[in-house]
Design an enzyme around this catalytic site. Sequence first.
Site, PDB file in Angstrom:
ATOM      1  N   ASP A 186       0.875  -1.167   0.000  1.00 34.83           N
ATOM      2  CA  ASP A 186       0.000   0.000   0.000  1.00 34.83           C
ATOM      3  C   ASP A 186       0.917   1.224   0.000  1.00 34.83           C
ATOM      4  OD1 ASP A 186      -2.081   1.798   0.067  1.00 34.83           O
ATOM      5  OD2 ASP A 186      -3.163   0.802   1.684  1.00 34.83           O
TER       6      ASP A 186
HETATM    7  C1  NOJ Z   1      -3.969   4.052   0.093  1.00 35.94           C
HETATM    8  C2  NOJ Z   1      -5.157   3.154   0.122  1.00 35.94           C
HETATM    9  O1  NOJ Z   1      -5.181   2.426   1.313  1.00 35.94           O
HETATM   10  C3  NOJ Z   1      -5.185   2.181  -1.060  1.00 35.94           C
HETATM   11  O2  NOJ Z   1      -6.399   1.491  -1.040  1.00 35.94           O
HETATM   12  C4  NOJ Z   1      -5.013   2.919  -2.349  1.00 35.94           C
HETATM   13  O3  NOJ Z   1      -5.039   2.011  -3.419  1.00 35.94           O
HETATM   14  C5  NOJ Z   1      -3.708   3.674  -2.306  1.00 35.94           C
HETATM   15  N1  NOJ Z   1      -3.715   4.618  -1.190  1.00 35.94           N
HETATM   16  C6  NOJ Z   1      -3.429   4.437  -3.585  1.00 35.94           C
HETATM   17  O4  NOJ Z   1      -4.311   5.501  -3.686  1.00 35.94           O
END
Ligand code: NOJ
Length: 840
Positions: free
Chosen positions: A274
């Site tokens: 993530d």
């Molecule tokens: C953080 C989020 O938790 C995730 O779901 C997302 O894909 C990423 N940011 C990218 O935006």
Amino acid sequence: MAPARSLLFTAASLVAAVAAITKDVPFLPGTGAGFPSPWGSGKSPEWKEAYAKAKEFVGQLTLVEKVNLTTGTGWEADVCIGMTGSVPRLGFRGFCLEDGPLGIRYTDHNSAFPAGINVAATFSRDLMRRRGEAMGEEFHGKGIDVQLGPVAGPLGRVPQGGRNWEGFSPDPYLTGVAMAETIRGIQSRGVIACAKHYILNEQEHYRGRIDVKIDDRAMHELYLWPFADAVKADVGSVMCSYNKVMGEWACENEYTTNYLLKNELDFQGFVMSDWGAQHSTLGSALAGLDMAMPGDGGPPPYGSLWGGALTAAVLNGSVPAWRVDDMAVRIMAAYYLVHTGNYTARRPDVNFSAWTNQTAGPLHPSSNKTWALVNQRVDVQAGHAALIREIGAKSVVLLKNVNKTLPLKRPTSIAVIGEDAQDTPGGPNACPERGCIRGTLAMGYGSGTADFPYLVSPATALKLRAGAATPRRDSQTSPEAAIVFAMATAGENFITIDGNAGDRNNLTLWNGGDALIRAVASVNPNTIVVLHTVGPVVIDYAKEHPNITAILWAGLPGQESGNALVDVLYGDVNPQGRSPFTWGRDAAEYGAELLFNASDPVAPSQTFGEGVFVDYRWFEREGIAPVVAFGEGGSYTTFEYGGLKIKGYETERYQASGGVTGEAETVGKVDGGEGGWEASRAPGGFERIVPYVYPWVVGNGTAGVGNGTTGTTGMAMNGSAQPVLPAGGAPGGNPGLWEVLYTVSANIKNTGAVKGTEIPQLYLQLGGESNPFSVLRGFDEVVLEPGETKTVVFNLTRRDVSNWDTKSANWVINGEEKFVFIGSSVVNIKLHGALPALKE
Ligand code: NOJ
């Protein structure tokens, strides 16, 4: 004799006998010996060709080219939310990764699909699949390689969880089916799906710090279950989450990634972090991370924990060459897996920029370099509006309908009340990432959003429909029906609305919704309530109120919200939505608690002490009658159940998998030694753009190679053949788990006057004190004309009737007597019978 379900909510003794919490079961991470990151084998028929192509491709790459594929170029360094480096020498552009689970974030001429919870509420495999296909087509059309969805974490342990709506349901079986169908849909359109957030990412508060502790059984039977379905559906990528699990970051966790995901589940694709969830160079590489996102954020001289730092780590021997080769092979294998058939040679250029709405803009926004035509405004919506409307209508759950209030019979006057019915001032995208509560609610907030191409509000749709069908709309007289709209939203923690930092603070309606409903109901004897919410809200008062004649939950329906609702209100669509979660009177009724105020806010930790008892399993265990049960939802017709048949098959004895894997392979050229350092430097005269991330080394030592191997053991470097785990052996786990051991069938008859769809559900009582009273293990969507009867058949697999056994590290069928319940919700059971003993 089957346990009497009618006694469930009254007989405390029965409840006590049903289950015991698994609180003190020790957590046993595999053998405890440590595990190297399993190298993809490409053995399964689905992955074989993709692996062959990937190895051929990676075989041509230098070390820096391999590393370039593993590392994002940095936040806003390129046009997508995440983008890896490229292989210019072979004309291969970097991977474009883009949110999210309900459509494309940060672009235009795209669709805004119903949220995950809505498609879960349809209980329709067909709609889950078609939604995945349609989304895949849109992502493909914009040149996106990886869709950052679907979501199985959060699963929905706590009803306030800010991102539950991005996923499907707190029930792992329903979520697992939805994951598999969505993934197959997306990937059939040439786009890699990403199952996220792995794992135990159940709340927004403290998400980047919280350390979650859980017992082995709940891990397998609840949280890992839908990820196993995702892997079995050949998902190309998995995103590890922000939290820690058992003391280690999820993105450098040898146990959850190396052992569970890549070994036990035999996951063949790649693991990405993530955004910012990676914490070290070595620890993450050795614990199975394959792609760092967004790639920047490391110390000088690389500005990245990977990129040049990873190249240096391979050259100085701290990360084995085979590990980086495995990363690149896994990434390219996922690419080739989805680029087959019609999609073999089709890879559109990225034709939008996530970072600007202007037509022209920088290709590298973080450095403001290389201006170009970035937003080509490619229209990818095709005919998806019709599908969105269909899912919207079929996900409406009819929670109350007194005296056939619905469908509406051409009322001469309707009052439409509540901000939630209205168009949003300034347009449906007025608030970035839907971070406000103006106008009708059709998605939650945060990164799981997409911009609406348009949003049909309920007020607009009702005006059109009533105008067309009603001879008189007289606002002077008191309306024949008052439709009152109310909402509750939630989202990601970077936005706080009205004191709700992602997670909901409570389960009441927002914007004064409860007071509004009460006020309208106090004056209008035909009050119809429509709810747009991200999960359960407290509506016991509305269910009981004599003037409230109907209640509908419309969830988060996406762009066709009003049209879909009108289809149901007027009976063009007979509701088939069933609640994918339990509705209580208060968050406290759910047992599991969201950690709002940690005693140690710097290093908060939480034990999921409720074990497998979340949502309806907890309500049943505690004998709490829900306000709306899991699986409940009304129809404009009625159904009758009968003819239960249960058949057991003779089976082979379940074989634990065994033997060993092959040895780790290096693929193609290995750049090592002095020559390796030289070959891994930027070409002479190359001018670095700050803060872009590059794969080239600087110097020849460990400068900038962030250390930290806390998540790993000495075994992490071991590339010799490794034992195959007993529950492993093929993507998704031991192939024997999918053997059908029983078929259960029943007849469903439409006994009413109109066509309708019933969702018969199969629950299983696995028996013994440690099991829930019942767990969902089957459902179907049965369309019936008036008077028509159809037979529904459920297949129960070995996994369906097993429990996770920590001691043997495998699934086992316990010796308890097992019962099957078939009904229209978890509490409305129509048929039951015992499962015959297994014939092995
Ligand atoms: C953080 C989020 O938790 C995730 O779901 C997302 O894909 C990423 N940011 C990218 O935006």
